[in-house]
Scaffold this motif. Structure first.
Motif, PDB file in Angstrom:
ATOM      1  N   ARG A  11       0.824  -1.211   0.000  1.00 33.67           N
ATOM      2  CA  ARG A  11       0.000   0.000   0.000  1.00 33.67           C
ATOM      3  C   ARG A  11       0.856   1.258   0.000  1.00 33.67           C
ATOM      4  N   THR A  12       2.072   1.178   0.491  1.00 35.96           N
ATOM      5  CA  THR A  12       2.914   2.368   0.618  1.00 35.96           C
ATOM      6  C   THR A  12       3.938   2.507  -0.489  1.00 35.96           C
ATOM      7  N   ALA A  13       4.241   1.415  -1.213  1.00 35.31           N
ATOM      8  CA  ALA A  13       5.308   1.456  -2.213  1.00 35.31           C
ATOM      9  C   ALA A  13       4.926   0.638  -3.432  1.00 35.31           C
ATOM     10  N   ASP A  14       5.527   0.981  -4.573  1.00 35.17           N
ATOM     11  CA  ASP A  14       5.277   0.171  -5.770  1.00 35.17           C
ATOM     12  C   ASP A  14       6.080  -1.126  -5.669  1.00 35.17           C
ATOM     13  N   LEU A  73      17.189   0.833   5.559  1.00 37.05           N
ATOM     14  CA  LEU A  73      16.058   0.647   4.654  1.00 37.05           C
ATOM     15  C   LEU A  73      16.177   1.568   3.440  1.00 37.05           C
ATOM     16  N   ALA A  74      16.564   2.811   3.665  1.00 37.61           N
ATOM     17  CA  ALA A  74      16.740   3.741   2.555  1.00 37.61           C
ATOM     18  C   ALA A  74      17.838   3.245   1.611  1.00 37.61           C
ATOM     19  N   GLN A  75      18.889   2.702   2.190  1.00 37.65           N
ATOM     20  CA  GLN A  75      19.998   2.194   1.376  1.00 37.65           C
ATOM     21  C   GLN A  75      19.538   1.024   0.507  1.00 37.65           C
ATOM     22  N   ARG A  76      18.773   0.097   1.095  1.00 40.65           N
ATOM     23  CA  ARG A  76      18.282  -1.043   0.320  1.00 40.65           C
ATOM     24  C   ARG A  76      17.299  -0.598  -0.749  1.00 40.65           C
ATOM     25  N   GLU A  83      13.716  10.801   1.224  1.00 50.70           N
ATOM     26  CA  GLU A  83      12.669  10.256   0.354  1.00 50.70           C
ATOM     27  C   GLU A  83      11.957   9.064   0.969  1.00 50.70           C
ATOM     28  N   LEU A  84      12.556   8.462   1.980  1.00 47.91           N
ATOM     29  CA  LEU A  84      11.991   7.237   2.554  1.00 47.91           C
ATOM     30  C   LEU A  84      10.559   7.389   3.067  1.00 47.91           C
ATOM     31  N   ILE A 443       3.516   0.173  27.392  1.00 45.59           N
ATOM     32  CA  ILE A 443       3.287   0.703  26.046  1.00 45.59           C
ATOM     33  C   ILE A 443       2.326   1.867  26.165  1.00 45.59           C
ATOM     34  N   ALA A 444       2.811   3.054  25.878  1.00 46.52           N
ATOM     35  CA  ALA A 444       1.967   4.238  25.982  1.00 46.52           C
ATOM     36  C   ALA A 444       1.036   4.337  24.795  1.00 46.52           C
ATOM     37  N   VAL A 445       0.057   5.201  24.882  1.00 52.13           N
ATOM     38  CA  VAL A 445      -0.925   5.347  23.816  1.00 52.13           C
ATOM     39  C   VAL A 445      -0.511   6.463  22.882  1.00 52.13           C
ATOM     40  N   GLN A 446      -0.164   6.101  21.643  1.00 58.11           N
ATOM     41  CA  GLN A 446       0.238   7.096  20.666  1.00 58.11           C
ATOM     42  C   GLN A 446      -0.379   6.737  19.326  1.00 58.11           C
ATOM     43  N   GLU A 447      -0.077   7.496  18.289  1.00 55.54           N
ATOM     44  CA  GLU A 447      -0.660   7.299  16.973  1.00 55.54           C
ATOM     45  C   GLU A 447       0.417   7.063  15.922  1.00 55.54           C
ATOM     46  N   GLU A 448      -0.044   6.784  14.697  1.00 57.99           N
ATOM     47  CA  GLU A 448       0.881   6.630  13.582  1.00 57.99           C
ATOM     48  C   GLU A 448       1.554   7.978  13.318  1.00 57.99           C
ATOM     49  N   VAL A 449       2.847   7.912  12.978  1.00 59.42           N
ATOM     50  CA  VAL A 449       3.579   9.141  12.707  1.00 59.42           C
ATOM     51  C   VAL A 449       4.283   9.010  11.360  1.00 59.42           C
ATOM     52  N   THR A 450       4.880  10.095  10.922  1.00 56.79           N
ATOM     53  CA  THR A 450       5.603  10.103   9.653  1.00 56.79           C
ATOM     54  C   THR A 450       7.062   9.757   9.889  1.00 56.79           C
ATOM     55  N   ALA A 451       7.653   9.003   8.944  1.00 55.24           N
ATOM     56  CA  ALA A 451       9.046   8.568   9.135  1.00 55.24           C
ATOM     57  C   ALA A 451       9.941   9.797   9.222  1.00 55.24           C
TER      58      ALA A 451
END
Length: 451
Positions: A11-14, A73-76, A83-84, A443-451
């Protein structure tokens, strides 16, 4: 402690980027070791399948953990660190738990409800445990996720459908050819290849197997009543079969228009590998090609009832987080009980000095009485702090308890209930909503974040 998950998926990458970040088991294990060696990273697990690469960390510094993952991950992927973020999603704490449970339940797969993910996650967890890159936090997360995944498979309609990537591919080909009576060649001998071979054989096809390690091909072929084929005979074998299914994880194309040559060609090729085993130019030879790209385009065409599965996963996430919050107070509760026990022992020593003539029976009675008083005084605070911490209230009740009873510096770091001193065993085994609490992990309560 911060639980961090970085996901690159369909869903996030081709598919091209997915192929570049895909890792075999050995590469995944090396990356996990590299991450555990980074500053502020305590545990790591790497999961790489045909449509995702995911990294899970237990880290005490969110940004440090994220940077440790982002660079390799960016290197691979062949992209810059900047851009990651375009190609991945980052989850932490509550959002990481929710993502992990949904993933293992098959709700985040290319084919919703597919069940191969259970085996893939189990294998990744086993490798992490064997290499000691996982610990209490990741082990508990994934062991619970696997239990949740099994529940979804056994208790919901998407599990009852018995879906797999191969079944989706066959559904896409429905009406174009008949499996029963077809001659099929399965290239590969891993879990997915095994499932493909058994599925085709069950539907009446003649199934032969090819693999780089001939012994593995022989074992799989014997299981489905076919013959094993050496890889140096692959080109000729491909031409002899009606259907070819590939899932090897090789680094380059195994089948192309060039390898097919001008001779006979299979009617259908199903490529389930990432990176792809089959070059798309085979369609120029009249071959019907189904691969992950075509399956991705057809995603969502089936009307599946996933609401029950999502509801089950949501319930399990809530229960897991509540239990984690309640567990986090265990060191404070243990410290409080030890403090109370210490006060009793101190008073008994003072009593012995002042009343040396006190006989053993009387001393025992007084000691028991003091213990009962101490137990009654701390019982309600310890029970209530667990109850309140297991809810959604943002108040840190453990910190309040530490302040009220001056417990700073007294807490015990526990990784397992067995680590408790005998007099504190009851504190660890107390129940939250009727369920014994396992090893403490906050485990605290947090949300999805941007890389």
């Amino acid at each position: 402690m911060t639980l961090l998950a970085v996901s690159i998926n369909h869903r996030t990458a081709d598919l091209d980027l997915l192929a570049r970040t895909s890792m075999d088991q050995e590469t995944s294990r090396r990356l996990a070791h590299q991450l555990v060696g980074a500053a502020h990273v305590k545990e790591a697990l790497v999961l790489s399948t045909c449509n995702r690469t995911e990294v899970y960390l237990d880290t005490d510094r969110f940004h440090a953990g994220l940077e440790a993952v982002a660079q390799p991950l960016a290197q691979r992927a062949g992209v810059t660190r900047e851009e990651l973020p375009e190609a991945c999603r980052v989850y932490y704490d509550e959002a990481a738990v929710k993502h992990c449970f949904g993933l293992v339940a098959g709700l985040d797969s290319l084919v919703v409800g597919e069940n191969q993910i259970l085996g893939q996650v189990r294998e990744a967890l086993s490798s992490a445990q064997e290499d000691r890159t996982s610990g209490p936090a990741i082990n508990q997360l994934f062991q619970t996720a696997l239990r949740v995944g099994k529940r979804v498979q056994s208790e919901t309609s998407i599990g009852a459908a018995g879906r797999s990537v191969l079944s989706a591919a066959l559904h896409q080909l429905d009406g174009e050819f008949e499996v029963a009576g077809a001659s099929c060649l399965v290239v590969g001998a891993g879990a997915m290849a095994g499932l493909a071979a058994r599925t085709l054989a069950t539907q009446g096809a003649t199934v032969n197997c090819a693999n780089r390690t001939l012994a593995k091909a022989e074992r799989l072929a014997a299981e489905v009543g076919g013959r094993a084929i050496a890889m140096d005979e692959l080109d000729a074998a491909v031409a002899e079969h009606d259907v070819v299914v590939t899932c090897t994880g090789a680094s380059g194309s195994l089948i192309s228009a060039q390898t097919l040559g001008d001779g006979p060609a299979p009617s259908v090729v199903i490529d389930l590998a990432m990176p792809p085993d089959v070059n798309e130019d085979v369609t120029s030879r009249g071959v019907r090609l189904v691969n992950l790209a075509s399956l991705k385009e057809g995603e969502g065409q089936d009307e599946l009832d996933v609401e029950a599965a999502r509801s089950l996963v949501g319930f399990e996430v809530t229960a897991f987080l509540a239990k984690q919050r309640a567990q986090a107070v265990t060191p404070t509760v243990v410290a409080l009980r030890q403090m109370a026990s210490g006060v009793v022992e101190s008073e008994m020593k003072r009593l012995r000095r002042r009343l040396p003539q006190l006989d053993d029976a009387a001393e025992a009675q007084i000691h028991n009485a003091l213990n009962r008083v101490a137990e009654k005084l701390i019982h309600s605070p310890t029970v209530r702090v667990r109850e309140f911490s297991g809810g959604d209230d943002p108040v840190d009740y453990a910190a309040v308890l530490r302040t009220l009873f001056a417990l700073e510096g007294r807490e015990i770091a526990l990784s397992d209930p067995e680590d408790c001193p005998p007099e504190a065993q009851r504190a660890v085994s107390e129940k939250v909503d009727g369920v014994p609490t396992p090893a403490p992990t906050l485990i605290a309560v947090q949300e999805e974040v941007t890389a």
